[in-house]
Design a protein around this motif. Structure first.
Motif, PDB file in Angstrom:
ATOM      1  N   ASN A  38       2.428   6.876   7.412  1.00 23.38           N
ATOM      2  CA  ASN A  38       2.161   5.505   6.987  1.00 23.38           C
ATOM      3  C   ASN A  38       0.767   5.369   6.372  1.00 23.38           C
ATOM      4  OD1 ASN A  38       4.688   4.827   7.976  1.00 23.38           O
ATOM      5  ND2 ASN A  38       3.890   4.225   9.982  1.00 23.38           N
ATOM      6  N   ILE A  39      -0.191   6.144   6.871  1.00 24.56           N
ATOM      7  CA  ILE A  39      -1.528   6.145   6.252  1.00 24.56           C
ATOM      8  C   ILE A  39      -1.440   6.665   4.819  1.00 24.56           C
ATOM      9  CG2 ILE A  39      -3.813   7.207   6.367  1.00 24.56           C
ATOM     10  CD1 ILE A  39      -3.631   7.112   9.399  1.00 24.56           C
ATOM     11  N   ILE A  40      -0.626   7.697   4.612  1.00 23.04           N
ATOM     12  CA  ILE A  40      -0.404   8.188   3.246  1.00 23.04           C
ATOM     13  C   ILE A  40       0.247   7.090   2.397  1.00 23.04           C
ATOM     14  CG2 ILE A  40       0.833   9.897   1.864  1.00 23.04           C
ATOM     15  CD1 ILE A  40       0.575  11.829   4.199  1.00 23.04           C
ATOM     16  N   GLY A  41       1.131   6.315   3.018  1.00 24.53           N
ATOM     17  CA  GLY A  41       1.741   5.195   2.296  1.00 24.53           C
ATOM     18  C   GLY A  41       0.726   4.150   1.889  1.00 24.53           C
ATOM     19  N   TYR A  42      -0.244   3.854   2.762  1.00 21.33           N
ATOM     20  CA  TYR A  42      -1.300   2.911   2.397  1.00 21.33           C
ATOM     21  C   TYR A  42      -2.131   3.452   1.230  1.00 21.33           C
ATOM     22  CZ  TYR A  42      -0.221   1.430   7.187  1.00 21.33           C
ATOM     23  OH  TYR A  42       0.421   1.046   8.333  1.00 21.33           O
ATOM     24  N   LEU A  43      -2.398   4.766   1.259  1.00 21.66           N
ATOM     25  CA  LEU A  43      -3.152   5.383   0.159  1.00 21.66           C
ATOM     26  C   LEU A  43      -2.388   5.268  -1.147  1.00 21.66           C
ATOM     27  CD1 LEU A  43      -5.589   7.015  -0.791  1.00 21.66           C
ATOM     28  CD2 LEU A  43      -4.398   9.095  -0.081  1.00 21.66           C
ATOM     29  N   ASP A 102       4.377  12.138   2.142  1.00 24.50           N
ATOM     30  CA  ASP A 102       4.557  11.336   3.356  1.00 24.50           C
ATOM     31  C   ASP A 102       5.866  11.682   4.061  1.00 24.50           C
ATOM     32  OD1 ASP A 102       6.335  10.228   1.624  1.00 24.50           O
ATOM     33  OD2 ASP A 102       5.613   8.180   1.790  1.00 24.50           O
ATOM     34  N   GLY A 103       6.915  11.998   3.295  1.00 22.21           N
ATOM     35  CA  GLY A 103       8.158  12.424   3.926  1.00 22.21           C
ATOM     36  C   GLY A 103       8.016  13.759   4.627  1.00 22.21           C
ATOM     37  N   TYR A 104       7.286  14.685   4.005  1.00 21.35           N
ATOM     38  CA  TYR A 104       7.042  15.984   4.644  1.00 21.35           C
ATOM     39  C   TYR A 104       6.223  15.816   5.919  1.00 21.35           C
ATOM     40  CZ  TYR A 104       5.159  20.691   5.325  1.00 21.35           C
ATOM     41  OH  TYR A 104       4.785  21.898   5.870  1.00 21.35           O
ATOM     42  N   ALA A 105       5.199  14.953   5.872  1.00 19.64           N
ATOM     43  CA  ALA A 105       4.380  14.708   7.055  1.00 19.64           C
ATOM     44  C   ALA A 105       5.194  14.061   8.171  1.00 19.64           C
ATOM     45  CB  ALA A 105       3.189  13.827   6.689  1.00 19.64           C
ATOM     46  N   ALA A 106       6.111  13.177   7.816  1.00 14.18           N
ATOM     47  CA  ALA A 106       6.943  12.525   8.835  1.00 14.18           C
ATOM     48  C   ALA A 106       7.822  13.535   9.550  1.00 14.18           C
ATOM     49  CB  ALA A 106       7.792  11.438   8.181  1.00 14.18           C
ATOM     50  N   LEU A 165       7.232  16.874   9.695  1.00 14.89           N
ATOM     51  CA  LEU A 165       6.394  17.873  10.365  1.00 14.89           C
ATOM     52  C   LEU A 165       5.819  17.347  11.670  1.00 14.89           C
ATOM     53  CD1 LEU A 165       5.020  20.674  10.205  1.00 14.89           C
ATOM     54  CD2 LEU A 165       3.126  19.564   8.989  1.00 14.89           C
ATOM     55  N   LEU A 166       5.360  16.094  11.658  1.00 13.40           N
ATOM     56  CA  LEU A 166       4.703  15.515  12.828  1.00 13.40           C
ATOM     57  C   LEU A 166       5.651  14.698  13.701  1.00 13.40           C
ATOM     58  CD1 LEU A 166       1.439  14.292  11.028  1.00 13.40           C
ATOM     59  CD2 LEU A 166       1.778  16.421  12.301  1.00 13.40           C
ATOM     60  N   ASN A 167       6.922  14.649  13.312  1.00 17.61           N
ATOM     61  CA  ASN A 167       7.905  13.838  14.035  1.00 17.61           C
ATOM     62  C   ASN A 167       7.444  12.389  14.132  1.00 17.61           C
ATOM     63  OD1 ASN A 167      10.266  13.288  15.440  1.00 17.61           O
ATOM     64  ND2 ASN A 167       9.403  13.847  17.434  1.00 17.61           N
ATOM     65  N   GLN A 168       7.012  11.849  12.995  1.00 17.64           N
ATOM     66  CA  GLN A 168       6.512  10.477  12.942  1.00 17.64           C
ATOM     67  C   GLN A 168       7.301   9.636  11.934  1.00 17.64           C
ATOM     68  OE1 GLN A 168       2.265  10.712  12.200  1.00 17.64           O
ATOM     69  NE2 GLN A 168       1.809  11.112  14.348  1.00 17.64           N
ATOM     70  N   GLY A 169       8.565   9.939  11.801  1.00 14.94           N
ATOM     71  CA  GLY A 169       9.404   9.121  10.937  1.00 14.94           C
ATOM     72  C   GLY A 169       9.693   7.775  11.570  1.00 14.94           C
ATOM     73  N   THR A 170       9.482   6.699  10.834  1.00  9.64           N
ATOM     74  CA  THR A 170       9.676   5.341  11.344  1.00  9.64           C
ATOM     75  C   THR A 170      10.422   4.493  10.328  1.00  9.64           C
ATOM     76  OG1 THR A 170       7.528   4.622  10.462  1.00  9.64           O
ATOM     77  CG2 THR A 170       7.574   5.446  12.737  1.00  9.64           C
ATOM     78  N   GLN A 171      11.071   3.446  10.827  1.00  7.94           N
ATOM     79  CA  GLN A 171      11.725   2.503   9.931  1.00  7.94           C
ATOM     80  C   GLN A 171      10.698   1.786   9.053  1.00  7.94           C
ATOM     81  OE1 GLN A 171      15.001   1.996   9.492  1.00  7.94           O
ATOM     82  NE2 GLN A 171      15.549   3.550  10.998  1.00  7.94           N
TER      83      GLN A 171
END
Length: 291
Positions: free
Chosen positions: A42-47, A80-84, A86-92
């Motif tokens: 989500n931080i990448i999304g803000y960027l 951001d999809g790769y980070a989600a 990799l870090l198991n941080q996928g969110t709606q």
């Protein structure tokens, strides 16, 4: 005799829709301390949003800077999809932020192209409508059919094969989206290479040069940051940023078939989602008549 309590009420099973049923000794502290808004995807999304806004600021006069910022913002879409994953941080929230950012940035670029090339304004406006309508109806249908935990990328076998390939194959998804955006960026750069500047109104309205004499010069900070597009300074800046349109025109011709394929998928997506909503309406009306 009092009614028996359910397992969820006794705290043995968690009810995700009712946080009050969770027992305090079952990791409630850990779940409530997570800040979804500060997840790295989500931080990448803000960027991405910041870079997109910066590209819009430079869009009228600085095509090279605008294209660079816009391209970086689009490339971060894959990161951001790769980070989600990799870090198991996928969110709606991250999925919605990603889609909204894509739709808004593409819409802003198409709006500029509609004003820069008035001859093709209706075509660019049609692409805006198709992009927004198809994605909105598709996401809404996915939520209606699959519930709150579903994703717009969950495509079953009943839907068109092009949509299945598009949403299930990450390489196809990234390539089509990238080439689609690259086509519009190339068109944007071509608009700065025309011999007749399409972005600004010329001073010679009736074939004569009109010079304003005796006018007071505005030296305010606001004018320095946002120069008047009718002023000589803004026109001179636009002329200085003129660029050779040969390479962008070649890129646009190469990317055109992929852009057309992306729009075809948008049409299929719109039709499929509309039919699925219609079937749901038919089933609901049938059940209501039976009751």
């Amino acid at each position: 005799m009092p009614p028996r309590r359910t397992l969820a009420q006794r705290g043995q099973i968690r009810d995700p829709d009712n946080a009050s049923t969770q027992r305090p000794d079952q990791d409630s502290t850990q779940t409530t301390s997570e800040n979804i808004f500060l997840f790295w995807p989500n931080i990448i999304g803000y960027l991405r949003v910041i870079l997109a806004m910066a590209s819009l600021y430079y869009m009228p006069l600085h095509p090279r800077t605008c294209s660079l910022l816009y391209t970086i913002s689009c490339l971060l879409d894959a990161l951001d999809g790769y980070a989600a994953r990799l870090l198991n941080q996928g969110t709606q929230f991250g999925a919605v932020l990603d889609m909204v950012t894509d739709r808004c940035t593409t819409t802003c670029l198409l709006v500029f192209l509609a004003t820069a090339v008035p001859r093709w304004a209706i075509a660019f406006q049609g692409l805006i409508v198709l992009d927004l309508a198809s994605h909105y109806i598709h996401m809404y249908t996915s939520l209606v059919v699959g519930g709150a935990g579903s994703s717009h990328k969950d495509i079953d076998k009943s839907q068109h094969w092009l949509m299945r390939v598009y949403y299930t194959n990450k390489i196809v998804l990234f390539s089509l989206c990238a080439l689609n955006e690259l086509f519009f960026i190339a068109c944007y750069l071509v608009s700065f290479s025309s011999p007749v500047d399409p972005l600004y109104l010329k001073a010679n309205i009736d074939g004569k040069e009109h010079l304003q004499t005796g006018s007071e010069v505005d030296t305010s900070l606001l004018t320095q940051i946002f120069p008047n597009p009718y002023s000589s300074a803004a026109l001179e800046m636009a002329r200085a940023n003129k660029m050779d349109g040969y390479l962008p025109s070649i890129i646009a011709k190469i990317c055109f078939p992929f852009m057309a394929l992306k729009q075809l998928i948008n049409v299929i997506q719109l039709i499929q989602a509309s039919k699925r909503l219609a079937r749901i309406d038919v089933q609901r009306r049938r059940r209501s008549k039976q009751n």
